[in-house]
Write a protein that holds these residues in place. Structure first.
Motif, PDB file in Angstrom:
ATOM      1  N   GLY A  95       0.797  -1.225   0.000  1.00 54.46           N
ATOM      2  CA  GLY A  95       0.000   0.000   0.000  1.00 54.46           C
ATOM      3  C   GLY A  95       0.822   1.263   0.000  1.00 54.46           C
ATOM      4  O   GLY A  95       1.895   1.331  -0.605  1.00 54.46           O
ATOM      5  N   ASP A  96       0.330   2.275   0.742  1.00 55.80           N
ATOM      6  CA  ASP A  96       0.866   3.628   0.570  1.00 55.80           C
ATOM      7  C   ASP A  96       0.862   4.454   1.848  1.00 55.80           C
ATOM      8  O   ASP A  96       0.816   5.679   1.798  1.00 55.80           O
ATOM      9  N   VAL A  97       0.906   3.779   3.006  1.00 55.04           N
ATOM     10  CA  VAL A  97       0.855   4.531   4.263  1.00 55.04           C
ATOM     11  C   VAL A  97       2.266   4.940   4.687  1.00 55.04           C
ATOM     12  O   VAL A  97       3.261   4.562   4.063  1.00 55.04           O
ATOM     13  N   THR A  98       2.360   5.724   5.759  1.00 52.52           N
ATOM     14  CA  THR A  98       3.661   6.208   6.234  1.00 52.52           C
ATOM     15  C   THR A  98       4.612   5.056   6.537  1.00 52.52           C
ATOM     16  O   THR A  98       5.815   5.128   6.232  1.00 52.52           O
ATOM     17  N   SER A  99       4.088   3.983   7.123  1.00 49.88           N
ATOM     18  CA  SER A  99       4.930   2.821   7.452  1.00 49.88           C
ATOM     19  C   SER A  99       5.571   2.220   6.209  1.00 49.88           C
ATOM     20  O   SER A  99       6.684   1.691   6.264  1.00 49.88           O
ATOM     21  N   THR A 100       4.847   2.288   5.088  1.00 51.87           N
ATOM     22  CA  THR A 100       5.338   1.706   3.829  1.00 51.87           C
ATOM     23  C   THR A 100       6.639   2.363   3.406  1.00 51.87           C
ATOM     24  O   THR A 100       7.657   1.700   3.184  1.00 51.87           O
ATOM     25  N   GLU A 118       1.018  -3.802  -4.431  1.00 55.99           N
ATOM     26  CA  GLU A 118       0.099  -2.733  -4.807  1.00 55.99           C
ATOM     27  C   GLU A 118       0.901  -1.571  -5.400  1.00 55.99           C
ATOM     28  O   GLU A 118       0.637  -0.393  -5.163  1.00 55.99           O
ATOM     29  N   ALA A 119       1.901  -1.921  -6.192  1.00 56.95           N
ATOM     30  CA  ALA A 119       2.784  -0.923  -6.794  1.00 56.95           C
ATOM     31  C   ALA A 119       2.125  -0.280  -8.015  1.00 56.95           C
ATOM     32  O   ALA A 119       1.197  -0.818  -8.599  1.00 56.95           O
ATOM     33  N   GLY A 120       2.649   0.880  -8.377  1.00 58.63           N
ATOM     34  CA  GLY A 120       2.270   1.521  -9.642  1.00 58.63           C
ATOM     35  C   GLY A 120       0.990   2.322  -9.612  1.00 58.63           C
ATOM     36  O   GLY A 120       0.639   2.955 -10.622  1.00 58.63           O
ATOM     37  N   LEU A 121       0.267   2.325  -8.501  1.00 62.40           N
ATOM     38  CA  LEU A 121      -0.983   3.091  -8.452  1.00 62.40           C
ATOM     39  C   LEU A 121      -0.665   4.581  -8.358  1.00 62.40           C
ATOM     40  O   LEU A 121       0.211   4.985  -7.601  1.00 62.40           O
ATOM     41  N   ARG A 122      -1.372   5.395  -9.125  1.00 61.08           N
ATOM     42  CA  ARG A 122      -1.155   6.840  -9.145  1.00 61.08           C
ATOM     43  C   ARG A 122      -2.485   7.571  -9.277  1.00 61.08           C
ATOM     44  O   ARG A 122      -3.277   7.268 -10.174  1.00 61.08           O
ATOM     45  N   SER A 123      -2.695   8.569  -8.418  1.00 60.83           N
ATOM     46  CA  SER A 123      -3.887   9.409  -8.545  1.00 60.83           C
ATOM     47  C   SER A 123      -3.589  10.669  -9.342  1.00 60.83           C
ATOM     48  O   SER A 123      -4.498  11.329  -9.841  1.00 60.83           O
ATOM     49  N   GLY A 124      -2.296  11.027  -9.431  1.00 57.72           N
ATOM     50  CA  GLY A 124      -1.922  12.278 -10.076  1.00 57.72           C
ATOM     51  C   GLY A 124      -2.019  13.478  -9.142  1.00 57.72           C
ATOM     52  O   GLY A 124      -1.733  14.595  -9.542  1.00 57.72           O
ATOM     53  N   ASP A 125      -2.404  13.250  -7.896  1.00 57.22           N
ATOM     54  CA  ASP A 125      -2.586  14.336  -6.928  1.00 57.22           C
ATOM     55  C   ASP A 125      -1.472  14.280  -5.892  1.00 57.22           C
ATOM     56  O   ASP A 125      -1.544  13.535  -4.923  1.00 57.22           O
ATOM     57  N   ARG A 126      -0.445  15.103  -6.097  1.00 53.34           N
ATOM     58  CA  ARG A 126       0.706  15.075  -5.187  1.00 53.34           C
ATOM     59  C   ARG A 126       0.452  15.824  -3.882  1.00 53.34           C
ATOM     60  O   ARG A 126       1.350  15.896  -3.033  1.00 53.34           O
ATOM     61  N   ARG A 127      -0.748  16.377  -3.714  1.00 56.24           N
ATOM     62  CA  ARG A 127      -1.093  16.971  -2.418  1.00 56.24           C
ATOM     63  C   ARG A 127      -1.404  15.877  -1.401  1.00 56.24           C
ATOM     64  O   ARG A 127      -1.412  16.128  -0.196  1.00 56.24           O
ATOM     65  N   MET A 128      -1.693  14.673  -1.899  1.00 60.33           N
ATOM     66  CA  MET A 128      -2.011  13.558  -1.004  1.00 60.33           C
ATOM     67  C   MET A 128      -0.717  12.901  -0.524  1.00 60.33           C
ATOM     68  O   MET A 128       0.113  12.511  -1.350  1.00 60.33           O
TER      69      MET A 128
END
Length: 366
Positions: A95-100, A118-128
């Protein structure tokens, strides 16, 4: 092959549970679990570990709260000690949490290979913050396990060599498939006084939606409008509850007829609620995937999604703002039987963890 599997937040448990189970079936793999404690609520954490049949973690780092920077620093300091003690062959992060990202950084500085599930996922929103975590973790990982075609495309565009990338399916769906029957035996809907297909399930917790009085007022209006037609079951996130009180909206919340507020639910209970609902309204990441598999309509309050397959193939629709009028039109469209139809994405079949185990054994034996 000694693998340290990292969990930090509840969504991680659902992904690591099938992996740990698959690893234990392979004599070549010694699997250990490190729980950073990033999201730690004794009641909920215990519920998730027990329901997902995870053993007590081999290490519990007890990090707790704090800013993203504080959590990252504390996790890195504590995880470095684990790494020195264990000397693993591989660190597996999900996933994509701080621990990751925190544990991946420690591993790469100690020259230990990293697998990112769960690699390669992108929302395009770098504010997240999750988007930054995804990009950075992928850039330092040695093996990248992907859930959907968009992940392959994104990694290729970022210049990741093809030999590092593996399309394997979705470990979150592995857990859903494995526990669906068990979840169906829980009678949570009758306890709440609702019937199958006669309620809308809602979750809201993202800062962009719940950290302003305007956003919360819109959410409450959406609930009130929806509750005229179907009961609304709302397991309320602590952040959302606290902000409702902070902004003086509790009286409004309490006055809504047809709203059933609950505490955050266990994994099996929530799965049961999803499967029996007529519609899920959320701002979550993983719920988009689960509803797509269950073929339940989903409205996601996000400008973009890192899981585009849920929109392209699945039952998910994005709503970029919390305008109650627009949302009400969309909700009514679904409740009147005009929901978007979807299909289950390729390889979301309950066997992703087994494919990952096979790749790891092959790579380790090379």
């Amino acid at each position: 092959m000694k693998i340290l599997n990292i969990v930090g937040a509840r969504p991680n448990f659902m992904k690591v549970a099938p992996l740990h189970r698959a690893f234990q079936k392979r004599s070549e793999i010694e699997s250990k679990i490190v729980h950073t404690g990033q999201h730690y609520d004794a009641k909920m954490s215990d519920v998730f570990f027990n329901q997902l049949e995870l053993p007590k973690p081999d290490y519990f780092l007890g990090i707790g709260g704090g800013s993203h920077t504080q959590q990252t620093a504390k996790i890195m300091l504590e995880f470095e000690k684990v790494m020195e003690a264990e000397q693993p062959d591989l660190v597996l992060v999900v996933g994509d949490v701080t621990s990751t990202i925190a544990c991946a950084l420690v591993a790469t500085k100690m020259h230990i290979p990293i697998a990112h599930v769960e690699a390669g996922l992108r929302s395009g929103d770098r504010r997240m913050p999750e988007e930054i975590n995804r990009i950075l973790t992928d850039s330092i990982s040695d093996l990248l396990f992907v859930t959907e075609q968009a992940g392959i495309d994104n990694l290729k565009r970022e210049g990741v060599p093809d030999e590092k990338v593996f399309m394997v399916g979705n470990c979150m769906i592995d857990s859903l498939v494995h526990y669906r029957q068990k979840a169906s035996q829980i009678d949570v809907i009758s306890e709440l006084g609702v019937e199958k297909g006669e309620f809308v399930l809602m979750t809201m917790h993202r800062p962009a939606n719940v950290d302003t009085p305007e956003g919360l007022a819109s959410i409450l209006q959406i609930i009130e409008d929806t509750a005229h037609y179907k009961k609304v079951v709302f397991p309320i996130h602590p952040r959302t509850r606290n902000n409702i009180e902070k902004f003086g909206l509790k009286a409004k919340l309490d006055s809504i007829q047809g709203l059933i507020l609950t505490e955050p639910q266990g994994y099996l209970e929530f799965l049961n609620l999803m499967e029996n609902s007529s519609l899920v309204v959320t701002d979550s990441g993983g719920i988009q995937e689960e509803t797509t598999y269950l073929q339940v309509p989903c409205l996601t309050f996000r400008d973009s999604t890192e899981r585009p397959v849920t929109v392209e193939l699945g039952t998910n629709q994005l709503l970029s703002d919390l305008n109650p009028v627009t949302v009400h039109e969309k909700v009514m469209e679904i409740l009147q039987g005009r929901a978007k139809k979807g299909v289950i994405p390729p390889m979301w079949d309950g066997h992703a963890a087994e494919r990952i185990a096979e790749v790891l054994v092959q790579k380790f034996n090379q």
